[in-house]
Structures are given as structure tokens and as C-alpha cells.
Design an enzyme around this catalytic site. Sequence first.
Site, PDB file in Angstrom:
ATOM      1  CB  CYS A   1       1.752  -9.000  -5.117  1.00  0.00           C
ATOM      2  SG  CYS A   1       1.330  -8.098  -3.612  1.00  0.00           S
TER       3      CYS A   1
ATOM      4  CG  ASN B   1       2.849  -8.659   1.760  1.00  0.00           C
ATOM      5  OD1 ASN B   1       3.311  -8.705   2.881  1.00  0.00           O
ATOM      6  ND2 ASN B   1       1.974  -9.546   1.341  1.00  0.00           N
TER       7      ASN B   1
ATOM      8  CB  CYS C   1      -3.430  -5.192  -3.434  1.00  0.00           C
ATOM      9  SG  CYS C   1      -3.544  -3.429  -3.138  1.00  0.00           S
ATOM     10  NE  ARG C   2      -0.883  -7.649  -7.668  1.00  0.00           N
ATOM     11  CZ  ARG C   2       0.092  -7.542  -8.550  1.00  0.00           C
ATOM     12  NH1 ARG C   2      -0.017  -8.125  -9.729  1.00  0.00           N
ATOM     13  NH2 ARG C   2       1.189  -6.871  -8.271  1.00  0.00           N
ATOM     14  CB  SER C   3       0.791 -11.282  -1.886  1.00  0.00           C
ATOM     15  OG  SER C   3       1.166 -10.091  -1.252  1.00  0.00           O
TER      16      SER C   3
ATOM     17  CG  ASP D   1      -1.302  -3.927  -8.567  1.00  0.00           C
ATOM     18  OD1 ASP D   1      -2.131  -3.831  -7.639  1.00  0.00           O
ATOM     19  OD2 ASP D   1      -0.137  -3.503  -8.485  1.00  0.00           O
TER      20      ASP D   1
END
Length: 156
Positions: A10, A13, A15-17, A125
Site C-alpha cells: 500500500c 505500510n 494500515c492496509r498492507s 484506505d
Amino acid sequence: MPRPAVLFVCLGNICRSPLAEAAFRQEAARRGLDVEVDSAGTGSWHVGHPPDRRAQAVALRRGIDISGYRGRQVTPDDFRRFTHIVALDRANLADLKALRPADATAELLLLLDVVEGRQGKSVADPYLGEDADFDVTWADAVAGAKGLADRIEGKG
């Protein structure tokens, strides 16, 4: 065939990933898949930082401690080291395509490309959102983890 190695990417690096990494690690363990898993960001703002506290909380509610994860930035070597580089949104996929060296071997794809009816869609996000937005991101990460595991196992 080389051992599968998956890198989730993301922007920062945090939150999402990391959530996608955690969800995929959990799914791979459940299936007994022998796979290397990591996450990274296209940006450098959070290198060395732990995941966002809200991402940590949503993972911990599912029994997964991601507090030891640390942000890192994508490197040219990642395109040769990993068999799959999985972007969490279209903007980062475009950035990855631009960063991809000529001798890259990794397959680039969007996480939701492996989820029926979600192809081409981005994982939202949650960074500027509320705690509940991280639950939505987690649900997308879990769906993507299952679809990607199916793909690696040759079922998808």
C-alpha cells in the site's frame, strides 16, 4: 516451481498492507501453505514504524498480533524475490508498474482482483477514517487472502 512468496503493498505500510499480510498469513497457516509473506509501502514516510494502532487493534481482535511488524519501502529486489506483488489499490499498482525493473519476475496484481465481483477495485484506505473503517479493510483483506490462496493452490 519456486516457493510462493507474496508481498502486499500500500502507500505507507502501516494500515492496509500489514492487515493483508496478517490475513494472508492466517489463511496460509489454516491451509498449510508453505509461502513467504511480507508487506511494504511505495512511500517512505513510515519506514521502521509499527502499524497504525487501529490496524493493530482490528488484527488483535482476530487473535493476530501485528505490533512487531515494521514499515518498509518496496525495493527493486522485491520484484525478483517475490512471486506475487499484490497492490491494495490502483494508484499503488500504477506506482509498482513504474518502479518495476526490466528483469522483474513477480506477478503484479490488485488484491481484490482475486475476489469474485471485485476485480479492478481498490481496498479503501482507512487511515483518515474511523476505527470502523479498519474493520471494512480487514474484511477486504480476508476476502483477498482467501482468493489469493485459491490462486496459489491452483483453484482460482
